[in-house]
Structures are given as C-alpha cells and as structure tokens.
Design a protein around this motif. Sequence first.
Motif, PDB file in Angstrom:
ATOM      1  N   ARG A  42       1.228  23.315  79.735  1.00  0.00           N
ATOM      2  CA  ARG A  42       2.267  23.611  80.380  1.00  0.00           C
ATOM      3  C   ARG A  42       2.940  25.148  80.259  1.00  0.00           C
ATOM      4  NH1 ARG A  42       6.527  21.953  76.960  1.00  0.00           N
ATOM      5  NH2 ARG A  42       6.422  22.712  75.275  1.00  0.00           N
ATOM      6  N   LEU A  43       2.415  26.032  79.471  1.00  0.00           N
ATOM      7  CA  LEU A  43       3.146  26.610  78.787  1.00  0.00           C
ATOM      8  C   LEU A  43       2.642  27.884  80.623  1.00  0.00           C
ATOM      9  CD1 LEU A  43       5.108  29.084  77.701  1.00  0.00           C
ATOM     10  CD2 LEU A  43       2.060  29.591  76.410  1.00  0.00           C
ATOM     11  N   GLU A  44       1.561  27.982  81.378  1.00  0.00           N
ATOM     12  CA  GLU A  44       1.233  28.077  82.085  1.00  0.00           C
ATOM     13  C   GLU A  44       1.897  28.156  83.155  1.00  0.00           C
ATOM     14  OE1 GLU A  44      -2.317  28.985  79.068  1.00  0.00           O
ATOM     15  OE2 GLU A  44      -1.069  26.889  79.779  1.00  0.00           O
ATOM     16  N   LEU A  45       2.357  26.833  82.855  1.00  0.00           N
ATOM     17  CA  LEU A  45       3.110  26.572  84.260  1.00  0.00           C
ATOM     18  C   LEU A  45       4.997  26.882  84.345  1.00  0.00           C
ATOM     19  CD1 LEU A  45       4.243  24.506  87.224  1.00  0.00           C
ATOM     20  CD2 LEU A  45       3.732  22.580  85.192  1.00  0.00           C
ATOM     21  N   GLY A  46       5.080  26.479  83.042  1.00  0.00           N
ATOM     22  CA  GLY A  46       6.601  27.011  82.741  1.00  0.00           C
ATOM     23  C   GLY A  46       6.787  28.611  82.903  1.00  0.00           C
ATOM     24  N   ILE A  47       6.093  29.219  82.773  1.00  0.00           N
ATOM     25  CA  ILE A  47       6.049  30.913  83.034  1.00  0.00           C
ATOM     26  C   ILE A  47       5.557  30.995  84.838  1.00  0.00           C
ATOM     27  CG2 ILE A  47       4.300  32.969  83.454  1.00  0.00           C
ATOM     28  CD1 ILE A  47       3.071  31.963  79.929  1.00  0.00           C
ATOM     29  N   ALA A  48       4.612  30.004  85.324  1.00  0.00           N
ATOM     30  CA  ALA A  48       5.052  30.491  86.458  1.00  0.00           C
ATOM     31  C   ALA A  48       6.316  29.464  87.428  1.00  0.00           C
ATOM     32  CB  ALA A  48       3.596  29.460  87.049  1.00  0.00           C
ATOM     33  N   ALA A  49       7.098  28.954  86.271  1.00  0.00           N
ATOM     34  CA  ALA A  49       8.351  27.923  86.749  1.00  0.00           C
ATOM     35  C   ALA A  49       9.738  29.170  86.793  1.00  0.00           C
ATOM     36  CB  ALA A  49       8.607  26.699  86.307  1.00  0.00           C
ATOM     37  N   TYR A  50       8.911  29.828  85.622  1.00  0.00           N
ATOM     38  CA  TYR A  50      10.425  31.336  85.178  1.00  0.00           C
ATOM     39  C   TYR A  50      10.028  32.192  85.998  1.00  0.00           C
ATOM     40  CZ  TYR A  50      12.472  35.060  82.988  1.00  0.00           C
ATOM     41  OH  TYR A  50      13.232  35.956  82.535  1.00  0.00           O
ATOM     42  N   ARG A  51       9.365  32.694  86.181  1.00  0.00           N
ATOM     43  CA  ARG A  51       8.843  33.905  87.346  1.00  0.00           C
ATOM     44  C   ARG A  51       9.652  33.544  88.922  1.00  0.00           C
ATOM     45  NH1 ARG A  51       5.097  37.985  86.882  1.00  0.00           N
ATOM     46  NH2 ARG A  51       4.412  37.426  89.309  1.00  0.00           N
ATOM     47  N   ARG A  52       9.236  32.435  89.163  1.00  0.00           N
ATOM     48  CA  ARG A  52      10.089  31.819  90.754  1.00  0.00           C
ATOM     49  C   ARG A  52      11.849  31.355  90.537  1.00  0.00           C
ATOM     50  NH1 ARG A  52       8.880  27.109  94.406  1.00  0.00           N
ATOM     51  NH2 ARG A  52       7.483  27.892  94.868  1.00  0.00           N
ATOM     52  N   MET A  53      12.512  32.033  89.142  1.00  0.00           N
ATOM     53  CA  MET A  53      14.026  31.673  88.978  1.00  0.00           C
ATOM     54  C   MET A  53      14.263  33.251  88.505  1.00  0.00           C
ATOM     55  SD  MET A  53      13.544  28.350  85.574  1.00  0.00           S
ATOM     56  CE  MET A  53      15.338  28.317  85.407  1.00  0.00           C
TER      57      MET A  53
ATOM     58  N   ALA B 286       1.707  24.484  99.771  1.00  0.00           N
ATOM     59  CA  ALA B 286       2.529  23.095 100.125  1.00  0.00           C
ATOM     60  C   ALA B 286       3.123  22.005  98.711  1.00  0.00           C
ATOM     61  CB  ALA B 286       2.888  22.029 100.818  1.00  0.00           C
ATOM     62  N   LEU B 287       1.705  21.869  98.382  1.00  0.00           N
ATOM     63  CA  LEU B 287       1.925  21.370  97.163  1.00  0.00           C
ATOM     64  C   LEU B 287       2.334  22.044  95.761  1.00  0.00           C
ATOM     65  CD1 LEU B 287       1.451  18.249  95.556  1.00  0.00           C
ATOM     66  CD2 LEU B 287      -1.172  19.339  95.386  1.00  0.00           C
ATOM     67  N   GLU B 288       2.076  22.790  95.892  1.00  0.00           N
ATOM     68  CA  GLU B 288       1.887  23.557  94.624  1.00  0.00           C
ATOM     69  C   GLU B 288       3.962  24.281  94.781  1.00  0.00           C
ATOM     70  OE1 GLU B 288       1.195  28.008  93.562  1.00  0.00           O
ATOM     71  OE2 GLU B 288      -0.869  27.004  93.989  1.00  0.00           O
ATOM     72  N   ASP B 289       3.670  24.284  95.737  1.00  0.00           N
ATOM     73  CA  ASP B 289       5.697  24.636  96.061  1.00  0.00           C
ATOM     74  C   ASP B 289       6.485  23.192  95.619  1.00  0.00           C
ATOM     75  OD1 ASP B 289       7.910  26.104  97.172  1.00  0.00           O
ATOM     76  OD2 ASP B 289       8.583  23.980  98.321  1.00  0.00           O
ATOM     77  N   ALA B 290       5.622  22.216  95.677  1.00  0.00           N
ATOM     78  CA  ALA B 290       6.661  21.230  94.778  1.00  0.00           C
ATOM     79  C   ALA B 290       6.446  20.308  93.775  1.00  0.00           C
ATOM     80  CB  ALA B 290       6.042  19.751  95.918  1.00  0.00           C
ATOM     81  N   ILE B 291       5.162  21.739  93.289  1.00  0.00           N
ATOM     82  CA  ILE B 291       5.263  21.352  91.576  1.00  0.00           C
ATOM     83  C   ILE B 291       6.099  22.509  90.598  1.00  0.00           C
ATOM     84  CG2 ILE B 291       3.738  21.829  90.229  1.00  0.00           C
ATOM     85  CD1 ILE B 291       1.070  20.573  91.584  1.00  0.00           C
ATOM     86  N   LEU B 292       5.729  23.279  91.631  1.00  0.00           N
ATOM     87  CA  LEU B 292       7.265  24.575  91.006  1.00  0.00           C
ATOM     88  C   LEU B 292       8.570  24.558  91.215  1.00  0.00           C
ATOM     89  CD1 LEU B 292       5.154  27.802  92.163  1.00  0.00           C
ATOM     90  CD2 LEU B 292       5.168  27.216  88.916  1.00  0.00           C
ATOM     91  N   SER B 293       8.935  23.645  91.987  1.00  0.00           N
ATOM     92  CA  SER B 293      10.309  23.623  92.482  1.00  0.00           C
ATOM     93  C   SER B 293      10.059  22.422  90.825  1.00  0.00           C
ATOM     94  CB  SER B 293      10.369  23.062  93.762  1.00  0.00           C
ATOM     95  OG  SER B 293       9.725  23.887  94.358  1.00  0.00           O
ATOM     96  N   ALA B 294       9.483  21.251  90.903  1.00  0.00           N
ATOM     97  CA  ALA B 294       9.700  20.459  90.303  1.00  0.00           C
ATOM     98  C   ALA B 294      10.042  20.866  88.961  1.00  0.00           C
ATOM     99  CB  ALA B 294       8.646  19.696  90.427  1.00  0.00           C
ATOM    100  N   ALA B 295       8.785  22.235  88.547  1.00  0.00           N
ATOM    101  CA  ALA B 295       8.695  22.588  86.913  1.00  0.00           C
ATOM    102  C   ALA B 295      10.034  23.658  87.084  1.00  0.00           C
ATOM    103  CB  ALA B 295       7.526  23.123  86.862  1.00  0.00           C
ATOM    104  N   VAL B 296      10.641  23.991  88.049  1.00  0.00           N
ATOM    105  CA  VAL B 296      12.600  24.709  87.902  1.00  0.00           C
ATOM    106  C   VAL B 296      12.776  24.146  87.577  1.00  0.00           C
ATOM    107  CG1 VAL B 296      13.721  26.161  88.505  1.00  0.00           C
ATOM    108  CG2 VAL B 296      11.381  26.705  89.227  1.00  0.00           C
TER     109      VAL B 296
ATOM    110  N   TYR C  47      -3.261  20.754  87.090  1.00  0.00           N
ATOM    111  CA  TYR C  47      -4.124  20.862  85.986  1.00  0.00           C
ATOM    112  C   TYR C  47      -5.315  21.865  86.492  1.00  0.00           C
ATOM    113  CZ  TYR C  47      -2.230  18.402  81.407  1.00  0.00           C
ATOM    114  OH  TYR C  47      -1.974  18.532  80.321  1.00  0.00           O
ATOM    115  N   ARG C  48      -5.220  21.340  87.865  1.00  0.00           N
ATOM    116  CA  ARG C  48      -5.546  22.279  89.038  1.00  0.00           C
ATOM    117  C   ARG C  48      -5.606  23.920  89.061  1.00  0.00           C
ATOM    118  NH1 ARG C  48      -7.553  17.240  91.175  1.00  0.00           N
ATOM    119  NH2 ARG C  48      -5.639  17.841  93.028  1.00  0.00           N
ATOM    120  N   ARG C  49      -4.045  24.119  89.127  1.00  0.00           N
ATOM    121  CA  ARG C  49      -3.947  25.021  89.225  1.00  0.00           C
ATOM    122  C   ARG C  49      -2.825  25.827  87.809  1.00  0.00           C
ATOM    123  NH1 ARG C  49      -3.310  21.497  93.253  1.00  0.00           N
ATOM    124  NH2 ARG C  49      -3.082  21.809  95.437  1.00  0.00           N
TER     125      ARG C  49
END
Length: 206
Positions: A64-75, A20-30, A58-60
């Motif tokens: 920011r590049l890794e987070l950006g890639i994860a968000a892009y993959r969701r999109m 649930a927390l990971e989903d919220a973070i990814l949604s925010a990053a998207v 940062y635990r996940r």
Amino acid sequence: MAAEPGRTAGGGQTRRRGAALEDAILSAAVDELTESGFAGLTMDRVAARAGTNKNAIYRRWPGRLELGIAAYRRMATTARPPDTGELRGDALELLRGANRHWSSPLGAILRELLAAAGGAPELLARLQDQSGDAVAAPWLTILGRAVARGEAAPEALHPRVATVAVVLLRNEFVVRGVPTAPDDVLVEIVDEVYLPLVRRRGPAED
C-alpha cells in the motif's frame, strides 16, 4: 496481461486491460487518500472502489505504500518558478509556495508517506517532492537568473546549495511537527541561511 472485470454505468460487466485498469486503480487510490489519508488507505477499499480485485493491484504495486506514492504523484503538480526580479523575492515566493503545499491536505498526505517510507531511498525517490531533480529545478532556475543579473556567482549553481532553504523548511514539518511555518521563519531561512550561503559560493561581479 489478463483483463480485469469492472462494471459499466448500466450495471453490466466490462473488461479493462493494461493502462485502463491501472488508471482506475490509481483514481480509486487518489479518492481514498483524499478521503481518509494514508492511514485509511487499504488494498481492500481501493479494489472495491476500482471494481477489481486485490491481486490486480498487487501485480502492479507490491504494497500500500508503493500504491500510495503512485497516487500522490498523480495528485501533485509542479508550479512554475516565480520571477520577482530579485533572488530574495524569488526565494521567499518559492518557500511560501512550499509552505502552502506542506500545510495543505495534500501536504499532510505527503508527510504521512514520508513517515511510512522511513529512510528507504528507493521509496523516497518515487515521491516527486523528494526527487533531487524535482526539488532542485526551480531553485536552480532562480539562481540562474540571479547569476545572469549579477546577484550571485556561477559557483552558487549547485544542487545542494539550491535546496538548502526548502530542506530547512521541510524539517519544520517533519522533525518539529509544525502544522505550518510562520512567515517570519521563512524570512529567517532566506535572510540568515540561504542568501549568505549563496553569496559565500563566490563573489558576484560588481
């Protein structure tokens, strides 16, 4: 894993864990990528939008590049391969779809991520559009149909052969920096490079 605080619609505190927390973070990053692109993506802004703290991010994701890639993959979404009844038509439709994607706001985000990743293969592999399997799959599908129709020999079913057209198109954006490729460039890639290469892989049966 420790829970992270967030806010409910009524302003009270709730605690989110794991997915649930990971989903919220990814949604925010998207949302941040959509609004500001990768250049405007910061851990602070994502944390604030997700109602969490930077340590939870940062635990996940280590940066920011890794987070950006994860968000892009969701999109990103994967389109079904076209089926026009001929290899040339299928190849042009695939290239036109890729051209539309790379010319879109989502494609602009992808180009930013690719530039930021540089030549790091472990990061490039995380980008759906850079995954060898993801890129090759629709091209191998249309080549398989062409083999079944007698348009190409089985030797053409090779991932490097399959992806040559889309790699050339990607170079138009990444190397030459064009905002979109004209259709005559797509036709030239198919007619002057892709189809001759496929045909040279082995004679099709008459």
